[in-house]
Motif scaffolding. Structure first.
Motif, PDB file in Angstrom:
ATOM      1  N   GLU A  37       0.787  11.792  -3.876  1.00  0.00           N
ATOM      2  CA  GLU A  37       1.971  11.159  -3.443  1.00  0.00           C
ATOM      3  C   GLU A  37       2.669  12.130  -2.336  1.00  0.00           C
ATOM      4  OE1 GLU A  37       3.761   8.718  -6.169  1.00  0.00           O
ATOM      5  OE2 GLU A  37       1.768   8.557  -7.260  1.00  0.00           O
ATOM      6  N   ASP A  40       0.910  13.717   0.767  1.00  0.00           N
ATOM      7  CA  ASP A  40       0.968  12.684   1.430  1.00  0.00           C
ATOM      8  C   ASP A  40       2.182  12.212   2.607  1.00  0.00           C
ATOM      9  OD1 ASP A  40      -0.844   9.889   2.562  1.00  0.00           O
ATOM     10  OD2 ASP A  40       1.321   9.037   2.028  1.00  0.00           O
ATOM     11  N   TYR A  69       7.475   4.211   4.512  1.00  0.00           N
ATOM     12  CA  TYR A  69       7.080   4.533   3.216  1.00  0.00           C
ATOM     13  C   TYR A  69       8.273   4.474   2.259  1.00  0.00           C
ATOM     14  CZ  TYR A  69       4.762   7.703  -0.088  1.00  0.00           C
ATOM     15  OH  TYR A  69       4.143   8.152  -1.504  1.00  0.00           O
ATOM     16  N   PHE A 100      -3.518   2.313  -2.509  1.00  0.00           N
ATOM     17  CA  PHE A 100      -3.214   3.477  -1.756  1.00  0.00           C
ATOM     18  C   PHE A 100      -4.281   4.092  -1.027  1.00  0.00           C
ATOM     19  CE2 PHE A 100      -2.066   8.159  -1.152  1.00  0.00           C
ATOM     20  CZ  PHE A 100      -0.834   8.041  -1.238  1.00  0.00           C
ATOM     21  N   PHE A 103      -5.114   1.483   2.096  1.00  0.00           N
ATOM     22  CA  PHE A 103      -4.106   1.520   3.290  1.00  0.00           C
ATOM     23  C   PHE A 103      -4.006   3.089   3.999  1.00  0.00           C
ATOM     24  CE2 PHE A 103      -3.649  -2.593   1.814  1.00  0.00           C
ATOM     25  CZ  PHE A 103      -3.129  -3.328   2.908  1.00  0.00           C
ATOM     26  N   SER A 104      -4.116   4.017   3.152  1.00  0.00           N
ATOM     27  CA  SER A 104      -4.063   5.526   3.945  1.00  0.00           C
ATOM     28  C   SER A 104      -5.287   5.579   4.825  1.00  0.00           C
ATOM     29  CB  SER A 104      -4.126   6.562   2.720  1.00  0.00           C
ATOM     30  OG  SER A 104      -4.123   7.911   3.408  1.00  0.00           O
ATOM     31  N   SER A 119       0.747   0.346   7.510  1.00  0.00           N
ATOM     32  CA  SER A 119      -0.083   1.040   6.276  1.00  0.00           C
ATOM     33  C   SER A 119       0.828   1.899   5.516  1.00  0.00           C
ATOM     34  CB  SER A 119      -1.080   1.930   7.323  1.00  0.00           C
ATOM     35  OG  SER A 119      -0.609   2.965   7.808  1.00  0.00           O
ATOM     36  N   ARG A 120       1.771   2.514   6.378  1.00  0.00           N
ATOM     37  CA  ARG A 120       2.996   3.262   5.525  1.00  0.00           C
ATOM     38  C   ARG A 120       3.546   2.698   4.512  1.00  0.00           C
ATOM     39  NH1 ARG A 120       1.286   7.543   4.584  1.00  0.00           N
ATOM     40  NH2 ARG A 120       3.247   8.431   4.121  1.00  0.00           N
ATOM     41  N   THR A 123       1.485   1.724   1.619  1.00  0.00           N
ATOM     42  CA  THR A 123       1.107   2.943   0.850  1.00  0.00           C
ATOM     43  C   THR A 123       2.450   3.309   0.052  1.00  0.00           C
ATOM     44  OG1 THR A 123      -0.297   3.900   2.623  1.00  0.00           O
ATOM     45  CG2 THR A 123       0.178   5.630   1.081  1.00  0.00           C
ATOM     46  N   PHE A 182      -4.207  11.040   7.254  1.00  0.00           N
ATOM     47  CA  PHE A 182      -4.543   9.871   6.409  1.00  0.00           C
ATOM     48  C   PHE A 182      -5.733   9.934   5.972  1.00  0.00           C
ATOM     49  CE2 PHE A 182      -1.270   9.017   9.743  1.00  0.00           C
ATOM     50  CZ  PHE A 182      -0.148   8.750   9.003  1.00  0.00           C
ATOM     51  N   SER A 189      -7.894  10.459  -3.069  1.00  0.00           N
ATOM     52  CA  SER A 189      -7.845   9.227  -3.682  1.00  0.00           C
ATOM     53  C   SER A 189      -9.006   8.901  -4.547  1.00  0.00           C
ATOM     54  CB  SER A 189      -7.273   8.118  -3.147  1.00  0.00           C
ATOM     55  OG  SER A 189      -6.258   8.128  -2.848  1.00  0.00           O
TER      56      SER A 189
END
Length: 399
Positions: A37, A40, A69, A100, A103-104, A119-120, A123, A182, A189
């Motif tokens: 996290e 990212d 985010y 996570f 969408f990353s 997406s952010r 995420t 990304f 993950s």
């Protein structure tokens, strides 16, 4: 003659050793998630100029890559904590780790600015559910005391290390293609998901249905209030003042409604009595200042180095690699300092160091050498190492 060890003693020790080994392995997975996290968010910051160039985004639009985010995370983190209590820590952790991951990946294939922002945001929502679930797994696996404190310092060190090392890793990945900023979390993950499936214990079945034990009205009111308050903050630099004030007032009004609902709810999202804990409130306010200052510092320094000074992504990442020093100090030196001086003195020392670091940058000029920037970079890293872990301990002791 050698002293004989009773068979019963060795038999009892074996399961205990296996349990501790499994706990350590699970802690490694949880540390990997909180590291993910942090890294990212930091990697994205380094890639901002490249993202703007390819997706044709304005500077005000570019800050939404970071703010989206924050909006998702800030709006859903308390709901995430309640969800992990009601629906189960393992279930919440695994479900949102998958979100996570997905969408990353979506951010990596974005061809329009709005796709990246969506997406952010999602995420960030996923991180808002992952963080409290992971922290709850740490605090319920390790009994309160020295063993939990050690685990929390390692866990917090992983989070702080993710924030700082992400600058260097992001620079290296962006030099190849900003989309790898990304795609790399997708790979991480997937590895963490495999480890979590094997190591995170199954949730105990609770009495009663989740629907009966979940304060839906409170959850929706709180989440809406958090979203509006965070939205007011992140849109304030470019939105008309009246709109910002209106959104902020609506958010505060919903927070007032939330308090009224929680006073009567049989199973509240937030037990309001917890706010009587001075250490908890102080630790959270301090963490707000610590992380908020760092995110602002990170955003400004990336734009300064790449856009004003013309440094490449690799040069920027390597220049800020020294921020990763906290990943070494937090699990090694900080526990010794906490044992000797206590949480409060250590994190207050961290704040003093941070204040000095940012003060040194107030006279930042357009032609500063790296040698002039380096003291602040080192001090910021030391500040995070001193403050982040002890704040986490202070916020969870006795809760």
């Amino acid at each position: 003659m050698h002293e004989r060890v009773p068979i019963e003693h060795t038999t009892a020790q074996a399961p205990r050793s296996r349990a501790r080994g499994r706990d350590a392995a699970m802690l490694a997975v949880l540390c990997g998630a909180i590291f993910l996290e942090g890294i990212d968010l930091s990697m994205t910051a380094v890639a901002l100029p490249s993202i703007r160039a390819e997706l044709d985004m304005s500077t005000s639009g570019l800050q939404w890559v970071v703010s989206a985010y924050a909006l998702g995370y800030g709006g859903f983190v308390l709901l995430g904590g309640r969800a992990s209590d009601v629906l189960g820590r393992r279930r919440t952790f695994l479900t949102w780790l998958v979100v996570f991951l997905l969408f990353s990946g979506l951010g990596g294939v974005a061809v329009e600015g709005w796709m990246l922002l969506v997406s952010r945001f999602v995420t960030g929502v996923a991180a808002g559910f992952l963080t409290p679930a992971g922290l709850a797994l740490v605090t319920t696996t390790f009994a309160e005391g020295p063993r939990r404190d050690r685990a929390l310092l390692i866990y917090s060190g992983a989070a702080a290390g993710g924030f700082s090392l992400g600058m260097m890793v992001g620079g290296l990945l962006t030099a190849v293609d900003w989309r790898w900023v990304f795609f790399a979390p997708v790979v991480m993950s997937a590895v963490l998901l495999a480890g979590a499936l094997a190591l995170v214990p199954r949730d105990e079945r609770a009495a009663g249905s989740s629907r009966e034990r979940f304060d839906v009205r409170g959850a929706l009111t709180l989440t809406s209030a958090m979203l509006l308050v965070v939205l007011a903050l992140v849109q304030s630099p470019q939105a008309p003042a009246l709109r910002t004030v209106t959104v902020g007032v609506l958010g505060l009004a919903l927070l007032g409604l939330f308090v009224a609902l929680e006073r009567r709810a049989p199973a509240p999202v937030v037990r309001l009595g917890i706010l009587r804990s001075g250490p908890l409130v102080r630790a959270n306010l301090a963490a707000l200042l610590l992380v908020g200052a760092f995110v602002g510092f990170q955003f400004v320094m990336v734009l300064y180095l790449q856009e004003l000074r013309g440094w490449s992504e690799i040069e920027t990442g390597m220049a800020m690699a020294v921020l990763g020093l906290d990943a070494v100090l937090a699990p090694t030196v900080t526990p010794l300092l906490v044992a000797r001086w206590g949480n409060t003195k250590v994190f207050l020392a961290g704040f003093v160091v941070a204040a000095v670091a940012y003060t040194l940058l107030l006279r930042l000029g357009a032609d500063w050498s790296y040698a002039a920037l380096l003291p602040s970079f080192v001090l910021v890293s030391v500040a995070f190492a001193l403050a982040y872990g002890p704040l986490t301990i202070a916020a969870t002791n006795g809760i």
